[in-house]
Write an enzyme that holds these catalytic residues in place. Structure first.
Site, PDB file in Angstrom:
ATOM      1  CG  HIS A 156     -10.365 -16.869  13.891  1.00 24.45           C
ATOM      2  ND1 HIS A 156      -9.481 -17.578  13.400  1.00 24.45           N
ATOM      3  CD2 HIS A 156     -10.611 -16.808  15.247  1.00 24.45           C
ATOM      4  CE1 HIS A 156      -9.622 -18.229  14.842  1.00 24.45           C
ATOM      5  NE2 HIS A 156      -9.919 -17.983  15.881  1.00 24.45           N
ATOM      6  CB  SER A 277      -8.762  11.440  -2.407  1.00 27.07           C
ATOM      7  OG  SER A 277      -8.862  11.404  -3.939  1.00 27.07           O
ATOM      8  CE  LYS A 283     -11.281   7.300  -0.179  1.00 25.56           C
ATOM      9  NZ  LYS A 283      -9.967   7.502  -1.252  1.00 25.56           N
ATOM     10  CD  GLU A 290      -4.304   4.782   4.740  1.00 23.91           C
ATOM     11  OE1 GLU A 290      -4.489   4.395   3.729  1.00 23.91           O
ATOM     12  OE2 GLU A 290      -4.768   5.959   4.694  1.00 23.91           O
TER      13      GLU A 290
END
Ligand code: ARG
Length: 476
Positions: A156, A277, A283, A290
């Protein structure tokens, strides 16, 4: 040269309708297998007495020259080439003269394309399988290298019980093992020869289909010509297998993405698989992971598209079936990038064992604490309640569970003794779970052996013994 089917038509096709109908722009990828199929067909025609040996030689020589042009990029497409089959036959006839026009005797593009597609699919499955093996090897290497490192296990997405990192790596190995088994089965079902089915009813020439099947490496031929030209089960199954692979890699990616975030900091991705980025200089983004998560959605979409295309088709061949190609080609392209990228990410990332260890909370040993009471004779259900109370007490006192004074524990149950501290040992907790398939180092060592064994013994070509070929005549 005009269209293959020009005889009964007056006037040309509307240019937009022509473009709509044509498939050369995408089915050119079948060119090599199309030639392979045609060479086998020419030999079968000769065996059937339809063409002479000399004609067979001329046609095979012509097709071999066409193949060379295809492979060297010298094959020139003409605006009148409707699809790969038309283009290859047109070029063959240019090279051989009228004898090339004998090749299509007794054959239809319907059984031709089904045959080409099956040949292509079998080859694609082999390529995908090799990449799956690469990812599996990478996971095994990680499991070996990271042996002994502990981290929180999540259910969970809440901390549950400590586990071995190697155990977690291997939890992503077995889904891929099932994917490979699935692909091997699909390969068996795909390798059944449709050629000889003609357009719908079979061919009137005495074609030796067993010989044809053998020539093309198929183990059987289709037992029904109507089904033979319209069956696209293997394409759909392959797209399902691909979607499942996507799902498996997506779930791995999702966890790795979370582990890279500052809050976890469990892993560092290699710069080789991260991007920056355009605005925020600090970043470092896990784009490759992804994209893997995102492409899994696209893979599922392609499966859905083809199944929806298939579901309402009337009997035998319909042009709708032409829509099967792009999804299968693109799916293969996706997988042949996705899999090596994931292998690269996993093999180059750095794990931060200290951060993993620091994240372990003594409350994750609550089950062990209940098991401690069980060993003292308390029924588990009761022990669960008692430990629940201890957890509540620790929360109220804002103290870690292992710091709760024994006197506090004893006020909850007299079964808690001075030896209770021995419970709070993450490594001991992990080591106790030594059931086969458990997270204990001893069990994981055996699991690693099983994984290596799978890598050694799994063979895509022999997953189903030949005698069990699911259907079709005997092509062996
Ligand atoms: N390009 C077609 C396809 O991919 C080939 C078969 C065409 N058959 C026909 N009867 N028009 O399905």
């Amino acid at each position: 040269m005009g269209k293959l089917w020009g005889g009964r038509f007056e006037g040309g096709l509307d240019p937009i309708a022509w473009e709509y109908n044509a498939s050369l722009s995408f089915d050119w990828r079948l060119a090599e297998v199309d030639v392979r199929g045609s060479i086998a067909w020419a030999k079968a025609l000769m065996k059937a007495g339809v063409i002479t040996l000399d004609e067979q030689h001329q046609i095979v020589k012509g097709l071999t020259d066409v193949l060379t042009e295809i492979r060297t990029g010298k094959f020139e497409h003409l605006p009148s080439d409707e699809d790969v089959h038309t283009a290859v036959e047109r070029r063959l006839t240019e090279l051989t003269g009228p004898v090339g026009g004998k090749l299509h005797t007794g054959r239809s593009r319907n059984d031709q394309v089904a045959t080409d597609f099956a040949l292509w699919l079998v080859d694609a499955i082999d390529r995908v399988d090799a990449f799956l093996k690469l990812v599996q090897k990478t996971l095994v290497a990680r499991a070996e290298e990271d042996m002994g490192v502990l981290l929180p296990g999540y259910t969970h997405f809440q901390q549950s019980q400590p586990i071995l990192l190697s155990h977690w790596w291997l939890s992503h190995f077995w889904p891929l093992a099932r994917d490979r088994q699935r692909l091997a089965q699909i390969r068996e079902r795909a390798a059944v020869l449709p050629l000889g089915s003609g357009a719908i009813a079979g061919t009137p020439f005495p074609i030796d289909r067993k010989f044809l099947a053998n020539q093309l490496g198929f183990k059987a031929y289709t037992p029904n010509s109507i089904d033979g030209v319209s069956n696209r089960d293997s394409a759909a199954e392959y797209l399902f297998a691909a979607a499942m692979i996507g799902i498996h890699l997506s779930r791995l990616s999702e966890m790795l993405i979370l582990y890279t975030s500052a809050e976890f900091g469990f892993i560092d991705l290699s710069d080789a698989y991260s991007t920056g980025s355009s605005l925020m200089p600090q970043k470092k983004n896990p784009d490759t992971l992804e994209l893997t998560r995102g492409k899994a959605g696209t893979l599922i979409g392609r499966l859905t598209g083809v199944m929806t295309m298939l579901k309402g088709l009337p009997s035998a061949y319909d042009k709708d079936l032409q829509e099967d190609k792009v999804p299968v080609f693109e799916t293969t392209d996706t997988l042949c990038l996705m899999l090596p990228v994931v292998a690269g990410v996993v093999s180059t990332l750095k794990i931060r064992a200290d951060r993993m260890e620091k994240a372990l909370n003594p409350a994750m040993l609550s089950t062990d604490l209940a098991d401690y009471l069980v060993k003292k004779g308390v029924p588990f259900r009761e022990a669960h309640t008692l430990v629940g109370k201890a957890v509540r007490r620790a929360l109220d006192l804002e103290t870690p569970l292992n710091r709760l004074p024994v006197s506090e524990l004893q006020s909850i149950s007299a079964f808690f003794g001075d030896d209770v501290n021995t419970v709070f040992d993450f490594e001991a907790s992990v080591a106790r779970r030594d059931v086969p398939g458990g997270t204990a180092p001893a069990a994981v060592t055996i699991q690693l052996q099983q994984a290596r064994e799978f890598l050694k013994s799994h063979k895509i070509r022999s997953s189903v013994p030949h005698s069990e070929t699911p259907h079709g005549g005997d092509g062996s």
